[in-house]
Write a protein that holds these residues in place. Structure first.
Motif, PDB file in Angstrom:
ATOM      1  N   ARG A  55     -26.918 -31.628   1.283  1.00 34.77           N
ATOM      2  CA  ARG A  55     -26.764 -30.308   0.678  1.00 34.77           C
ATOM      3  C   ARG A  55     -25.534 -29.610   1.224  1.00 34.77           C
ATOM      4  N   LYS A 107     -26.648 -29.231  -8.696  1.00 33.47           N
ATOM      5  CA  LYS A 107     -26.392 -29.041  -7.264  1.00 33.47           C
ATOM      6  C   LYS A 107     -24.898 -29.136  -6.947  1.00 33.47           C
ATOM      7  N   THR A 123     -29.869 -33.141   4.407  1.00 31.07           N
ATOM      8  CA  THR A 123     -30.916 -32.147   4.181  1.00 31.07           C
ATOM      9  C   THR A 123     -31.699 -31.885   5.461  1.00 31.07           C
TER      10      THR A 123
END
Length: 130
Positions: A55, A107, A123
């Motif tokens: 992320r 994303k 993550t």
């Protein structure tokens, strides 16, 4: 599950997205003033190649230079890239199998829109830092 999704993503979309971002990064590295944009493109290429289990987070210490660079990026490239990821994500969400891939495209929108001052982490590391 992350590995399976990443492999499906790699075959169907990730490889070509990464190649596109690498080519854009190489073009940006031709001029000295656009090297930060080239480095951002390389970072996005790595994220586009293997997005599941990673992320985007804000980079500590990113200041006014990254804000100015993001404004320039949005004007010349960011909104086109974000729009492309949005349209592709919607198209992928039409099928049940494509929904996770569409979500991965969604994303990629924030980092393709404003790449400077961000970093890509796993993550697990992102949740550990909170």
């Amino acid at each position: 599950m992350r590995t399976i999704l990443n492999l499906i993503w790699l075959v169907l979309a990730g490889f070509w997205l990464a190649v596109g971002y690498v080519v854009a990064g190489l073009i940006c590295c031709i001029l000295i003033i656009t090297i930060p944009f080239g480095i951002a493109s390389f970072r996005i290429a790595g994220f586009a190649l293997w997005p599941f289990g990673r992320r985007m987070v804000d980079k500590p210490g990113a200041g006014a230079g990254s804000v100015l660079g993001n404004v320039i990026w949005v004007i010349f490239a960011g909104w086109w890239l974000a729009l492309g990821h949005l349209v592709t994500g919607i198209a992928l969400c039409v099928t049940i199998i494509g929904i996770p891939l569409g979500i991965a495209n969604f994303k990629l929108i924030p980092i393709s829109l404003l790449p400077l001052g961000k970093e890509i982490v796993s993550t697990d590391a992102a949740f550990a830092s909170r």
